[in-house]
Design a protein around this motif. Structure first.
Motif, PDB file in Angstrom:
ATOM      1  N   MET A   1       4.413  30.766 -33.485  1.00  0.00           N
ATOM      2  CA  MET A   1       5.249  29.868 -34.243  1.00  0.00           C
ATOM      3  C   MET A   1       6.308  29.231 -33.331  1.00  0.00           C
ATOM      4  O   MET A   1       7.358  28.828 -33.797  1.00  0.00           O
ATOM      5  CB  MET A   1       5.928  30.617 -35.395  1.00  0.00           C
ATOM      6  N   THR A   2       6.015  29.138 -32.067  1.00  0.00           N
ATOM      7  CA  THR A   2       6.963  28.566 -31.131  1.00  0.00           C
ATOM      8  C   THR A   2       7.240  27.101 -31.405  1.00  0.00           C
ATOM      9  O   THR A   2       8.340  26.625 -31.193  1.00  0.00           O
ATOM     10  CB  THR A   2       6.413  28.714 -29.690  1.00  0.00           C
ATOM     11  N   TYR A   3       6.243  26.360 -31.877  1.00  0.00           N
ATOM     12  CA  TYR A   3       6.376  24.913 -31.991  1.00  0.00           C
ATOM     13  C   TYR A   3       6.505  24.406 -33.425  1.00  0.00           C
ATOM     14  O   TYR A   3       6.609  23.215 -33.643  1.00  0.00           O
ATOM     15  CB  TYR A   3       5.179  24.228 -31.325  1.00  0.00           C
ATOM     16  N   THR A   4       6.471  25.285 -34.405  1.00  0.00           N
ATOM     17  CA  THR A   4       6.547  24.831 -35.785  1.00  0.00           C
ATOM     18  C   THR A   4       7.347  25.818 -36.631  1.00  0.00           C
ATOM     19  O   THR A   4       7.550  26.956 -36.234  1.00  0.00           O
ATOM     20  CB  THR A   4       5.128  24.619 -36.371  1.00  0.00           C
ATOM     21  N   ALA A   5       7.770  25.364 -37.790  1.00  0.00           N
ATOM     22  CA  ALA A   5       8.554  26.205 -38.688  1.00  0.00           C
ATOM     23  C   ALA A   5       7.647  27.119 -39.502  1.00  0.00           C
ATOM     24  O   ALA A   5       6.517  26.770 -39.816  1.00  0.00           O
ATOM     25  CB  ALA A   5       9.370  25.323 -39.625  1.00  0.00           C
ATOM     26  N   LEU A   6       8.171  28.280 -39.860  1.00  0.00           N
ATOM     27  CA  LEU A   6       7.440  29.192 -40.731  1.00  0.00           C
ATOM     28  C   LEU A   6       7.441  28.650 -42.158  1.00  0.00           C
ATOM     29  O   LEU A   6       8.449  28.086 -42.613  1.00  0.00           O
ATOM     30  CB  LEU A   6       8.102  30.569 -40.719  1.00  0.00           C
ATOM     31  N   LYS A  41      10.248   9.972 -40.379  1.00  0.00           N
ATOM     32  CA  LYS A  41       9.006   9.340 -39.926  1.00  0.00           C
ATOM     33  C   LYS A  41       9.277   8.131 -39.049  1.00  0.00           C
ATOM     34  O   LYS A  41       8.461   7.769 -38.206  1.00  0.00           O
ATOM     35  CB  LYS A  41       8.120   8.955 -41.110  1.00  0.00           C
ATOM     36  N   PHE A  42      10.453   7.523 -39.216  1.00  0.00           N
ATOM     37  CA  PHE A  42      10.766   6.320 -38.439  1.00  0.00           C
ATOM     38  C   PHE A  42      11.084   6.627 -36.974  1.00  0.00           C
ATOM     39  O   PHE A  42      11.238   5.719 -36.178  1.00  0.00           O
ATOM     40  CB  PHE A  42      11.876   5.518 -39.119  1.00  0.00           C
ATOM     41  N   LYS A  43      11.139   7.903 -36.615  1.00  0.00           N
ATOM     42  CA  LYS A  43      11.210   8.285 -35.201  1.00  0.00           C
ATOM     43  C   LYS A  43       9.850   8.073 -34.535  1.00  0.00           C
ATOM     44  O   LYS A  43       9.750   7.985 -33.326  1.00  0.00           O
ATOM     45  CB  LYS A  43      11.611   9.752 -35.060  1.00  0.00           C
ATOM     46  N   TYR A  44       8.794   8.017 -35.361  1.00  0.00           N
ATOM     47  CA  TYR A  44       7.422   7.944 -34.881  1.00  0.00           C
ATOM     48  C   TYR A  44       6.729   6.623 -35.183  1.00  0.00           C
ATOM     49  O   TYR A  44       5.773   6.266 -34.527  1.00  0.00           O
ATOM     50  CB  TYR A  44       6.598   9.076 -35.512  1.00  0.00           C
ATOM     51  N   THR A  45       7.175   5.945 -36.250  1.00  0.00           N
ATOM     52  CA  THR A  45       6.502   4.733 -36.702  1.00  0.00           C
ATOM     53  C   THR A  45       7.489   3.808 -37.406  1.00  0.00           C
ATOM     54  O   THR A  45       8.528   4.256 -37.881  1.00  0.00           O
ATOM     55  CB  THR A  45       5.345   5.077 -37.670  1.00  0.00           C
ATOM     56  N   LYS A  46       7.135   2.544 -37.497  1.00  0.00           N
ATOM     57  CA  LYS A  46       7.913   1.579 -38.277  1.00  0.00           C
ATOM     58  C   LYS A  46       7.278   1.343 -39.650  1.00  0.00           C
ATOM     59  O   LYS A  46       7.831   0.633 -40.474  1.00  0.00           O
ATOM     60  CB  LYS A  46       8.013   0.250 -37.524  1.00  0.00           C
ATOM     61  N   ILE A  90       1.399  10.165 -39.828  1.00  0.00           N
ATOM     62  CA  ILE A  90       1.837  10.204 -38.431  1.00  0.00           C
ATOM     63  C   ILE A  90       2.306  11.624 -38.112  1.00  0.00           C
ATOM     64  O   ILE A  90       2.751  12.338 -38.999  1.00  0.00           O
ATOM     65  CB  ILE A  90       2.948   9.155 -38.193  1.00  0.00           C
ATOM     66  N   LEU A  91       2.172  12.026 -36.872  1.00  0.00           N
ATOM     67  CA  LEU A  91       2.696  13.326 -36.467  1.00  0.00           C
ATOM     68  C   LEU A  91       3.041  13.306 -34.997  1.00  0.00           C
ATOM     69  O   LEU A  91       2.565  12.460 -34.233  1.00  0.00           O
ATOM     70  CB  LEU A  91       1.698  14.446 -36.769  1.00  0.00           C
ATOM     71  N   GLY A  92       3.873  14.249 -34.635  1.00  0.00           N
ATOM     72  CA  GLY A  92       4.181  14.495 -33.237  1.00  0.00           C
ATOM     73  C   GLY A  92       3.696  15.890 -32.894  1.00  0.00           C
ATOM     74  O   GLY A  92       3.953  16.832 -33.640  1.00  0.00           O
ATOM     75  N   VAL A  93       2.992  16.014 -31.798  1.00  0.00           N
ATOM     76  CA  VAL A  93       2.496  17.321 -31.373  1.00  0.00           C
ATOM     77  C   VAL A  93       2.898  17.529 -29.916  1.00  0.00           C
ATOM     78  O   VAL A  93       2.746  16.627 -29.082  1.00  0.00           O
ATOM     79  CB  VAL A  93       0.969  17.450 -31.571  1.00  0.00           C
ATOM     80  N   ASN A  94       3.462  18.686 -29.637  1.00  0.00           N
ATOM     81  CA  ASN A  94       3.924  18.976 -28.292  1.00  0.00           C
ATOM     82  C   ASN A  94       2.786  18.810 -27.300  1.00  0.00           C
ATOM     83  O   ASN A  94       1.674  19.309 -27.522  1.00  0.00           O
ATOM     84  CB  ASN A  94       4.498  20.393 -28.233  1.00  0.00           C
ATOM     85  N   GLY A 118      10.954  15.541 -28.460  1.00  0.00           N
ATOM     86  CA  GLY A 118      11.338  16.471 -29.513  1.00  0.00           C
ATOM     87  C   GLY A 118      12.208  17.584 -28.972  1.00  0.00           C
ATOM     88  O   GLY A 118      12.460  17.663 -27.766  1.00  0.00           O
ATOM     89  N   PRO A 119      12.668  18.470 -29.842  1.00  0.00           N
ATOM     90  CA  PRO A 119      13.557  19.552 -29.423  1.00  0.00           C
ATOM     91  C   PRO A 119      12.902  20.552 -28.469  1.00  0.00           C
ATOM     92  O   PRO A 119      13.586  21.253 -27.737  1.00  0.00           O
ATOM     93  CB  PRO A 119      13.945  20.228 -30.736  1.00  0.00           C
ATOM     94  N   LYS A 120      11.566  20.597 -28.459  1.00  0.00           N
ATOM     95  CA  LYS A 120      10.858  21.535 -27.573  1.00  0.00           C
ATOM     96  C   LYS A 120      10.059  20.815 -26.504  1.00  0.00           C
ATOM     97  O   LYS A 120       9.102  21.354 -25.974  1.00  0.00           O
ATOM     98  CB  LYS A 120       9.947  22.429 -28.406  1.00  0.00           C
ATOM     99  N   GLY A 121      10.422  19.554 -26.225  1.00  0.00           N
ATOM    100  CA  GLY A 121       9.743  18.808 -25.177  1.00  0.00           C
ATOM    101  C   GLY A 121       9.041  17.578 -25.702  1.00  0.00           C
ATOM    102  O   GLY A 121       9.097  17.275 -26.899  1.00  0.00           O
ATOM    103  N   PRO A 122       8.368  16.863 -24.798  1.00  0.00           N
ATOM    104  CA  PRO A 122       7.691  15.625 -25.197  1.00  0.00           C
ATOM    105  C   PRO A 122       6.542  15.872 -26.175  1.00  0.00           C
ATOM    106  O   PRO A 122       5.790  16.830 -26.027  1.00  0.00           O
ATOM    107  CB  PRO A 122       7.169  15.035 -23.893  1.00  0.00           C
ATOM    108  N   GLN A 123       6.444  14.989 -27.146  1.00  0.00           N
ATOM    109  CA  GLN A 123       5.390  15.071 -28.143  1.00  0.00           C
ATOM    110  C   GLN A 123       4.522  13.819 -28.074  1.00  0.00           C
ATOM    111  O   GLN A 123       5.033  12.717 -27.933  1.00  0.00           O
ATOM    112  CB  GLN A 123       5.976  15.148 -29.558  1.00  0.00           C
ATOM    113  N   LYS A 124       3.231  14.032 -28.182  1.00  0.00           N
ATOM    114  CA  LYS A 124       2.306  12.900 -28.346  1.00  0.00           C
ATOM    115  C   LYS A 124       2.384  12.475 -29.801  1.00  0.00           C
ATOM    116  O   LYS A 124       2.440  13.327 -30.700  1.00  0.00           O
ATOM    117  CB  LYS A 124       0.864  13.322 -28.033  1.00  0.00           C
TER     118      LYS A 124
END
Length: 130
Positions: A1-6, A41-46, A90-94, A118-124
């Motif tokens: 669970m390092t990259y996502t919330a429980l 979502k607007f951090k990732y898309t318009k 849309i999503l961001g994945v480390n 993102g808070p844990k590094g660059p996300q695609k």
């Protein structure tokens, strides 16, 4: 669970714009995620007609059994029913999570060739047309 919330943490502090999705088999939780209708979502898309997929996780004893693939492949159908105006997810994945990137791409998500810090590094940034 390092990259996502429980799931329990997300559900306890659920913002109004979150639509949590719990996937069960035989009364056992196998996958969890949130479809976020809010402004993050607007951090990732318009695209105003998009949803942000967040906190995707699979129960640790159910990994590599096809549950995540099945849940994501059903996502377009599910979205059309519950969010008829949505045109994409849309999503961001480390970038370090190559297995997760492979899973998302295998289930129809496309690489936008953009990144988000993102808070844990660059996300695609990946997108799933609906």
């Amino acid at each position: 669970m390092t990259y996502t919330a429980l799931p329990k943490d997300v559900l306890q502090n659920k913002p109004e714009n979150y639509f949590p999705v719990l996937c069960f088999e035989k009364k056992q939780l196998v996958c969890f995620f949130v479809l976020d209708q809010g402004k993050d979502k607007f951090k990732y898309t318009k695209n105003v007609n998009s949803l942000l997929l967040r906190a995707f996780s699979t129960n640790s004893d159910k990994t590599r059994k096809g549950y995540a693939t099945l849940a994501l492949k059903q996502l377009p159908f599910f979205t059309k029913i519950h969010f008829p105006l949505v045109t994409n997810i849309i999503l961001g994945v480390n970038k370090k999570k190559q297995p997760a990137i492979h899973l998302y791409e295998k289930t129809g998500f496309k690489n936008t060739n953009r990144t988000f810090l993102g808070p844990k590094g660059p996300q695609k940034i990946l997108v799933l047309p609906i």
